[in-house]
Design a protein around this motif. Sequence first.
Motif, PDB file in Angstrom:
ATOM      1  N   LEU A  48       0.861  -1.183   0.000  1.00  0.00           N
ATOM      2  CA  LEU A  48       0.000   0.000   0.000  1.00  0.00           C
ATOM      3  C   LEU A  48       0.894   1.228   0.000  1.00  0.00           C
ATOM      4  CD1 LEU A  48      -2.748   1.512   0.416  1.00  0.00           C
ATOM      5  CD2 LEU A  48      -2.288   1.327   2.880  1.00  0.00           C
ATOM      6  N   LEU A  49       0.745   2.060  -1.013  1.00  0.00           N
ATOM      7  CA  LEU A  49       1.413   3.355  -1.034  1.00  0.00           C
ATOM      8  C   LEU A  49       0.355   4.367  -0.661  1.00  0.00           C
ATOM      9  CD1 LEU A  49       3.310   1.541  -2.728  1.00  0.00           C
ATOM     10  CD2 LEU A  49       3.924   3.593  -4.000  1.00  0.00           C
ATOM     11  N   HIS A  50       0.506   4.954   0.512  1.00  0.00           N
ATOM     12  CA  HIS A  50      -0.512   5.868   1.024  1.00  0.00           C
ATOM     13  C   HIS A  50       0.035   7.289   1.054  1.00  0.00           C
ATOM     14  CE1 HIS A  50      -4.098   7.121   3.079  1.00  0.00           C
ATOM     15  NE2 HIS A  50      -3.347   7.726   4.003  1.00  0.00           N
ATOM     16  N   HIS A  51      -0.568   8.140   0.252  1.00  0.00           N
ATOM     17  CA  HIS A  51      -0.147   9.541   0.172  1.00  0.00           C
ATOM     18  C   HIS A  51      -0.808  10.362   1.274  1.00  0.00           C
ATOM     19  CE1 HIS A  51      -0.214  13.728  -1.278  1.00  0.00           C
ATOM     20  NE2 HIS A  51       0.969  13.415  -1.749  1.00  0.00           N
ATOM     21  N   VAL A  52       0.006  11.209   1.926  1.00  0.00           N
ATOM     22  CA  VAL A  52      -0.485  12.126   2.950  1.00  0.00           C
ATOM     23  C   VAL A  52      -0.160  13.538   2.496  1.00  0.00           C
ATOM     24  CG1 VAL A  52      -0.215  12.899   5.341  1.00  0.00           C
ATOM     25  CG2 VAL A  52      -0.279  10.462   4.818  1.00  0.00           C
ATOM     26  N   ASN A  53      -1.148  14.407   2.548  1.00  0.00           N
ATOM     27  CA  ASN A  53      -0.973  15.795   2.150  1.00  0.00           C
ATOM     28  C   ASN A  53      -0.043  16.491   3.156  1.00  0.00           C
ATOM     29  OD1 ASN A  53      -1.292  18.610   1.780  1.00  0.00           O
ATOM     30  ND2 ASN A  53      -3.362  18.343   0.996  1.00  0.00           N
ATOM     31  N   PRO A  54       1.093  17.059   2.696  1.00  0.00           N
ATOM     32  CA  PRO A  54       2.034  17.690   3.629  1.00  0.00           C
ATOM     33  C   PRO A  54       1.528  19.005   4.220  1.00  0.00           C
ATOM     34  CG  PRO A  54       2.747  18.062   1.382  1.00  0.00           C
ATOM     35  CD  PRO A  54       1.557  17.125   1.318  1.00  0.00           C
ATOM     36  N   ARG A  55       0.376  19.464   3.772  1.00  0.00           N
ATOM     37  CA  ARG A  55      -0.219  20.669   4.376  1.00  0.00           C
ATOM     38  C   ARG A  55      -1.010  20.333   5.638  1.00  0.00           C
ATOM     39  NH1 ARG A  55      -1.807  22.032  -1.234  1.00  0.00           N
ATOM     40  NH2 ARG A  55      -0.149  23.388  -1.966  1.00  0.00           N
ATOM     41  N   ILE A  56      -1.439  19.059   5.743  1.00  0.00           N
ATOM     42  CA  ILE A  56      -2.284  18.698   6.893  1.00  0.00           C
ATOM     43  C   ILE A  56      -1.722  17.536   7.711  1.00  0.00           C
ATOM     44  CG2 ILE A  56      -4.398  19.618   5.885  1.00  0.00           C
ATOM     45  CD1 ILE A  56      -5.174  16.765   5.114  1.00  0.00           C
ATOM     46  N   GLY A  57      -0.805  16.754   7.172  1.00  0.00           N
ATOM     47  CA  GLY A  57      -0.237  15.626   7.906  1.00  0.00           C
ATOM     48  C   GLY A  57      -1.240  14.499   8.110  1.00  0.00           C
ATOM     49  N   LEU A  58      -0.846  13.526   8.902  1.00  0.00           N
ATOM     50  CA  LEU A  58      -1.705  12.366   9.183  1.00  0.00           C
ATOM     51  C   LEU A  58      -2.998  12.785   9.866  1.00  0.00           C
ATOM     52  CD1 LEU A  58       0.888   9.755  10.474  1.00  0.00           C
ATOM     53  CD2 LEU A  58      -0.573   9.504   8.469  1.00  0.00           C
ATOM     54  N   ARG A  59      -4.087  12.200   9.419  1.00  0.00           N
ATOM     55  CA  ARG A  59      -5.424  12.440   9.985  1.00  0.00           C
ATOM     56  C   ARG A  59      -6.052  11.100  10.338  1.00  0.00           C
ATOM     57  NH1 ARG A  59      -4.755  17.390  11.256  1.00  0.00           N
ATOM     58  NH2 ARG A  59      -5.149  18.958   9.703  1.00  0.00           N
ATOM     59  N   GLU A  60      -7.169  11.166  11.018  1.00  0.00           N
ATOM     60  CA  GLU A  60      -7.876   9.948  11.438  1.00  0.00           C
ATOM     61  C   GLU A  60      -8.173   9.036  10.251  1.00  0.00           C
ATOM     62  OE1 GLU A  60      -8.853   7.525  14.380  1.00  0.00           O
ATOM     63  OE2 GLU A  60      -8.113   9.556  14.707  1.00  0.00           O
ATOM     64  N   ASP A  61      -8.581   9.604   9.119  1.00  0.00           N
ATOM     65  CA  ASP A  61      -8.867   8.796   7.927  1.00  0.00           C
ATOM     66  C   ASP A  61      -7.639   8.000   7.478  1.00  0.00           C
ATOM     67  OD1 ASP A  61     -11.463   9.673   7.910  1.00  0.00           O
ATOM     68  OD2 ASP A  61     -11.215  11.040   6.208  1.00  0.00           O
ATOM     69  N   ASP A  62      -6.459   8.602   7.615  1.00  0.00           N
ATOM     70  CA  ASP A  62      -5.235   7.900   7.224  1.00  0.00           C
ATOM     71  C   ASP A  62      -5.020   6.668   8.103  1.00  0.00           C
ATOM     72  OD1 ASP A  62      -4.390   9.860   5.226  1.00  0.00           O
ATOM     73  OD2 ASP A  62      -4.013  11.176   6.938  1.00  0.00           O
ATOM     74  N   PHE A  63      -5.241   6.819   9.403  1.00  0.00           N
ATOM     75  CA  PHE A  63      -5.090   5.680  10.309  1.00  0.00           C
ATOM     76  C   PHE A  63      -6.118   4.594   9.990  1.00  0.00           C
ATOM     77  CE2 PHE A  63      -3.052   9.092  12.751  1.00  0.00           C
ATOM     78  CZ  PHE A  63      -1.828   8.493  12.996  1.00  0.00           C
ATOM     79  N   HIS A  64      -7.340   4.986   9.606  1.00  0.00           N
ATOM     80  CA  HIS A  64      -8.361   4.007   9.210  1.00  0.00           C
ATOM     81  C   HIS A  64      -7.921   3.249   7.957  1.00  0.00           C
ATOM     82  CE1 HIS A  64     -11.272   5.042  12.224  1.00  0.00           C
ATOM     83  NE2 HIS A  64     -11.303   6.308  11.837  1.00  0.00           N
ATOM     84  N   THR A  65      -7.372   3.966   6.987  1.00  0.00           N
ATOM     85  CA  THR A  65      -6.895   3.329   5.754  1.00  0.00           C
ATOM     86  C   THR A  65      -5.809   2.304   6.062  1.00  0.00           C
ATOM     87  OG1 THR A  65      -7.441   5.261   4.415  1.00  0.00           O
ATOM     88  CG2 THR A  65      -5.794   3.753   3.511  1.00  0.00           C
ATOM     89  N   LEU A  66      -4.871   2.670   6.930  1.00  0.00           N
ATOM     90  CA  LEU A  66      -3.792   1.752   7.296  1.00  0.00           C
ATOM     91  C   LEU A  66      -4.327   0.532   8.047  1.00  0.00           C
ATOM     92  CD1 LEU A  66      -1.217   4.467   8.320  1.00  0.00           C
ATOM     93  CD2 LEU A  66      -1.084   2.952   6.320  1.00  0.00           C
TER      94      LEU A  66
END
Length: 185
Positions: free
Chosen positions: A157-175
């Motif tokens: 899984l290559l998961h892109h995170v926007n560098p303007r906002i950083g990791l968010r709850e949705d990112d942790f859910h995706t992982l």
Amino acid sequence: MQFRAGPRAPAVGKADGPLNPYAATPEKRPDGYTTLRVPQDGETREKHRGPSTRRRPLRVWLNPEHGQSLLRLGYELCWATTWMADANRWIAPVLGLPELPFIDFGDALFQERPDGVHWKSGPVVDYANGRPFAWVDDEQSDLDQAYVTTHHRGAGLLHHVNPRIGLREDDFHTLADFARSLHTP
């Protein structure tokens, strides 16, 4: 930061972008984040006391809650950042993370590839060594996904995170969803 999914599968990740939203509005630290000042080029306060040799410390924003959120995912965490070993010195303590392995990019560090694939892609795939993994970064492209698909035997899984906002709850859910998908028949 790289993350492996599955029973202690690798998770590889980057510090700047996902953990440090460096592209956020510079005048406003994001809510929940703390500011860390890191001497540049390995400087310490004792070195280079003269004003002509001082460089302004690097400003890093980190959310201390991210460390526990990462640990709860159950991945084998690994730094995939240009900070390399320095991520354990500067970033991990603020996040409450233990010392983590890191990918030593060696000669690949910042070396542009003629095929347009990010210079981290090869070392990340080599580090995963066929195991399922998640790679969290802010610089991935479709070329990197194609590279992983072609050169990696396991799920990736290559998961892109926007560098303007950083990791968010949705990112942790995706992982978390990716890790669960590896255990679903």
